[in-house]
Motif scaffolding. Structure first.
Motif, PDB file in Angstrom:
ATOM      1  N   LEU A   9       0.980  -0.902   0.047  1.00  0.00           N
ATOM      2  CA  LEU A   9       0.313   0.184   0.032  1.00  0.00           C
ATOM      3  C   LEU A   9       1.083   1.706   0.327  1.00  0.00           C
ATOM      4  O   LEU A   9       0.870   2.439  -0.535  1.00  0.00           O
ATOM      5  N   ALA A  10       2.066   1.290   1.061  1.00  0.00           N
ATOM      6  CA  ALA A  10       2.979   2.765   0.475  1.00  0.00           C
ATOM      7  C   ALA A  10       3.271   2.617  -0.343  1.00  0.00           C
ATOM      8  O   ALA A  10       3.898   3.903  -1.041  1.00  0.00           O
ATOM      9  N   PHE A  11       4.000   1.430  -1.017  1.00  0.00           N
ATOM     10  CA  PHE A  11       4.416   1.745  -2.079  1.00  0.00           C
ATOM     11  C   PHE A  11       3.826   2.408  -3.170  1.00  0.00           C
ATOM     12  O   PHE A  11       4.268   3.170  -3.823  1.00  0.00           O
ATOM     13  N   HIS A  12       2.981   1.942  -3.685  1.00  0.00           N
ATOM     14  CA  HIS A  12       1.635   2.163  -4.636  1.00  0.00           C
ATOM     15  C   HIS A  12       0.780   2.940  -3.902  1.00  0.00           C
ATOM     16  O   HIS A  12       1.114   4.330  -5.127  1.00  0.00           O
ATOM     17  N   ASP A  55       8.323  -7.091  -9.925  1.00  0.00           N
ATOM     18  CA  ASP A  55       7.194  -6.107 -10.277  1.00  0.00           C
ATOM     19  C   ASP A  55       7.524  -4.959  -9.770  1.00  0.00           C
ATOM     20  O   ASP A  55       7.871  -4.151 -10.937  1.00  0.00           O
ATOM     21  N   HIS A  56       7.536  -5.170  -8.615  1.00  0.00           N
ATOM     22  CA  HIS A  56       7.890  -3.782  -7.864  1.00  0.00           C
ATOM     23  C   HIS A  56       9.717  -3.126  -8.066  1.00  0.00           C
ATOM     24  O   HIS A  56       9.803  -1.929  -8.323  1.00  0.00           O
ATOM     25  N   GLN A  57      10.458  -3.898  -8.092  1.00  0.00           N
ATOM     26  CA  GLN A  57      11.746  -3.381  -8.559  1.00  0.00           C
ATOM     27  C   GLN A  57      11.826  -2.870 -10.362  1.00  0.00           C
ATOM     28  O   GLN A  57      12.964  -2.125 -10.236  1.00  0.00           O
ATOM     29  N   ALA A  58      11.643  -3.142 -11.184  1.00  0.00           N
ATOM     30  CA  ALA A  58      11.548  -2.559 -12.304  1.00  0.00           C
ATOM     31  C   ALA A  58      10.469  -1.493 -12.662  1.00  0.00           C
ATOM     32  O   ALA A  58      11.276  -0.813 -12.749  1.00  0.00           O
ATOM     33  N   ALA A  62      12.561   1.839 -13.718  1.00  0.00           N
ATOM     34  CA  ALA A  62      12.985   3.000 -14.331  1.00  0.00           C
ATOM     35  C   ALA A  62      12.561   4.711 -13.952  1.00  0.00           C
ATOM     36  O   ALA A  62      13.073   5.380 -14.481  1.00  0.00           O
ATOM     37  N   CYS A  63      11.832   4.226 -12.502  1.00  0.00           N
ATOM     38  CA  CYS A  63      11.707   5.692 -12.377  1.00  0.00           C
ATOM     39  C   CYS A  63      12.783   6.142 -11.781  1.00  0.00           C
ATOM     40  O   CYS A  63      13.117   7.497 -12.278  1.00  0.00           O
ATOM     41  N   ALA A  64      13.532   5.641 -11.314  1.00  0.00           N
ATOM     42  CA  ALA A  64      14.491   5.935 -10.610  1.00  0.00           C
ATOM     43  C   ALA A  64      15.938   6.857 -11.824  1.00  0.00           C
ATOM     44  O   ALA A  64      17.194   7.379 -12.034  1.00  0.00           O
ATOM     45  N   GLN A  73       5.500   1.044 -18.868  1.00  0.00           N
ATOM     46  CA  GLN A  73       5.441  -0.670 -19.546  1.00  0.00           C
ATOM     47  C   GLN A  73       5.598  -1.393 -17.982  1.00  0.00           C
ATOM     48  O   GLN A  73       4.401  -2.395 -17.962  1.00  0.00           O
ATOM     49  N   ALA A  74       6.178  -1.241 -16.702  1.00  0.00           N
ATOM     50  CA  ALA A  74       6.659  -1.739 -15.959  1.00  0.00           C
ATOM     51  C   ALA A  74       5.295  -2.060 -14.869  1.00  0.00           C
ATOM     52  O   ALA A  74       4.527  -3.082 -14.808  1.00  0.00           O
ATOM     53  N   LEU A  75       4.570  -0.685 -15.189  1.00  0.00           N
ATOM     54  CA  LEU A  75       3.280  -0.849 -14.005  1.00  0.00           C
ATOM     55  C   LEU A  75       2.456  -1.136 -14.431  1.00  0.00           C
ATOM     56  O   LEU A  75       1.604  -2.104 -14.255  1.00  0.00           O
ATOM     57  N   ALA A  76       2.004  -0.968 -16.137  1.00  0.00           N
ATOM     58  CA  ALA A  76       0.928  -1.875 -16.747  1.00  0.00           C
ATOM     59  C   ALA A  76       1.425  -3.663 -16.883  1.00  0.00           C
ATOM     60  O   ALA A  76       0.162  -3.570 -16.233  1.00  0.00           O
ATOM     61  N   GLN A  77       2.522  -3.871 -17.096  1.00  0.00           N
ATOM     62  CA  GLN A  77       2.865  -5.268 -16.772  1.00  0.00           C
ATOM     63  C   GLN A  77       2.093  -5.669 -15.420  1.00  0.00           C
ATOM     64  O   GLN A  77       1.612  -6.747 -15.341  1.00  0.00           O
ATOM     65  N   HIS A  78       2.324  -4.909 -14.364  1.00  0.00           N
ATOM     66  CA  HIS A  78       2.179  -5.556 -13.289  1.00  0.00           C
ATOM     67  C   HIS A  78       0.492  -5.107 -13.053  1.00  0.00           C
ATOM     68  O   HIS A  78       0.191  -6.192 -11.912  1.00  0.00           O
ATOM     69  N   LEU A  79       0.297  -4.293 -13.225  1.00  0.00           N
ATOM     70  CA  LEU A  79      -1.615  -4.055 -13.087  1.00  0.00           C
ATOM     71  C   LEU A  79      -2.017  -5.235 -13.800  1.00  0.00           C
ATOM     72  O   LEU A  79      -2.939  -5.715 -13.140  1.00  0.00           O
TER      73      LEU A  79
END
Length: 93
Positions: A9-12, A55-58, A62-64, A73-79
């Protein structure tokens, strides 16, 4: 499972919080509440956890790197994977 839920939850919230769109954030919170049952099915050592972490690491990488396209793309795949997993779990109940 409780700690996993809190960390996820904190991550998102951190990820989406900067969008500044209150309505979108409310929708995301509603989805998060609806998906709470998934955490109970992810005890330590579960098969889903490495995928979640990957997923979270990707997304973080990407953000970093300030690569917005890769982050999307990474978020879309995760979702997509998370939604598919929740859908399958709903069919099993």
């Amino acid at each position: 499972p409780q700690q996993l839920e809190e960390l996820d939850l904190a991550f998102h919230r951190t990820l989406y919080g900067r969008c500044g769109n209150a309505r979108l954030l409310d929708m995301i919170d509603t989805f998060r509440r609806e998906s709470r049952r998934a955490y109970a099915r992810q005890p330590k050592g579960s098969e889903a956890r490495p995928t979640l972490y990957g997923d979270h690491q990707a997304i973080i990488e990407a953000c970093a790197a300030r690569d917005a396209d890769l982050a999307r793309q990474a978020l879309a795949q995760h979702l997509q994977l998370t939604t598919a997993r929740l859908s399958l779990e709903g069919e099993e109940e």
